[in-house]
Design a protein around this motif. Structure first.
Motif: not given
Length: 260
Positions: A47, A50, A52, A71, A74-76, A79-80, A146, A149, A151
């Protein structure tokens, strides 16, 4: 792109969960299994990577400082996948994958979403509601989100915990194929040591919020490590097909001071 983790610290109030954790550079094109006993800090570390959990320390991908990204940026890249999707989501399966993409070209989104479901073998669930699925099916949908997406890094928190044997192997095979085809990095928290030994290129062992060992499965998984980290007497052998197997014989007695 390789992921570099340098001196990460995570704390809840005054309680430190991750203690100055640094890892050998994790290379693209590999599947890394994050293992260790309950409370070792595996999910917390994932986490934190990611974004989080609040963390201190260095984190970079291909030389790019991830701690400076917001955020969404970073999420691109990373991916969590949580242990389970939250309940009460009133969406169909295909709709939920489309929503995870958050892009505009509808025909491309539809195709990418359906291909992600088909890759795992759950395209027959496309029109069903998330609320009507079993825990294992919801876990598979989360992985499809995921995959769609695309990543650079997949962060998977116990991706096989609610799955039967068939889908455990199918999911791990799918992750390995993605890693190879697209030169991604996957970091997966796994409780099944034998699954980690069979699927992972590298194993990272956490113990007490610190790095205990890392390397190829055959180098890391030893009877001494299993005794020290897991408190079990075990043998590490190769089967007739040359695959590494961990055979646990018994639980070792714990020192009185370590009893819960």
């Amino acid at each position: 792109m390789n992921l570099k983790v340098d001196g990460i610290e995570v704390a809840y109030g005054r309680r430190r969960i991750i203690h100055g954790l640094s890892l050998p550079e994790l290379p693209a094109g590999s599947l890394v299994a994050l293992v260790g006993p309950n409370g070792a800090g595996k999910s917390t570390l994932l986490r934190a990577l990611a974004g989080l959990e609040r963390m201190q320390g260095g984190l970079s991908l291909g030389g790019r400082d991830l701690t400076r990204l917001n955020a969404a940026e970073r999420s691109r890249l990373l991916a969590y996948m949580p242990q389970q999707l939250p309940p009460g989501i009133a969406l169909g399966v295909l709709e939920s994958v489309i929503a995870a993409l958050r892009v505009g070209n509808e025909p491309d989104v539809l195709r990418a979403s359906f291909e992600a479901l088909a890759r795992i073998g759950i395209e027959d669930l496309a029109e069903q509601s998330l609320d009507g699925l079993s825990g294992g099916q919801r876990q598979l949908v989360s992985l499809a989100q995921l995959i769609a997406r695309k990543p650079q890094v997949l962060l998977l928190d116990e991706p096989t915990s609610a799955l039967d044997l068939h889908y455990q192997l199918r999911v791990m095979d799918c992750v390995r194929e993605l890693v190879r085809e697209h030169q991604l990095l996957a970091v997966a928290v796994l409780h099944d040591i034998n699954l980690a030994a069979a699927c992972a290129d590298f194993i990272v062992v956490l113990h007490g919020g610190q790095l205990y060992a890392s390397g190829a499965p055959a180098e890391v998984l030893t009877p001494a490590l299993l005794a020290e980290v897991y408190g079990v007497e075990a043998r590490v052998e190769q089967c007739s097909r040359g695959r590494l197997q961990v055979l646990v014989d018994r639980a070792l007695p714990r020192a009185r001071s370590g009893a819960q």
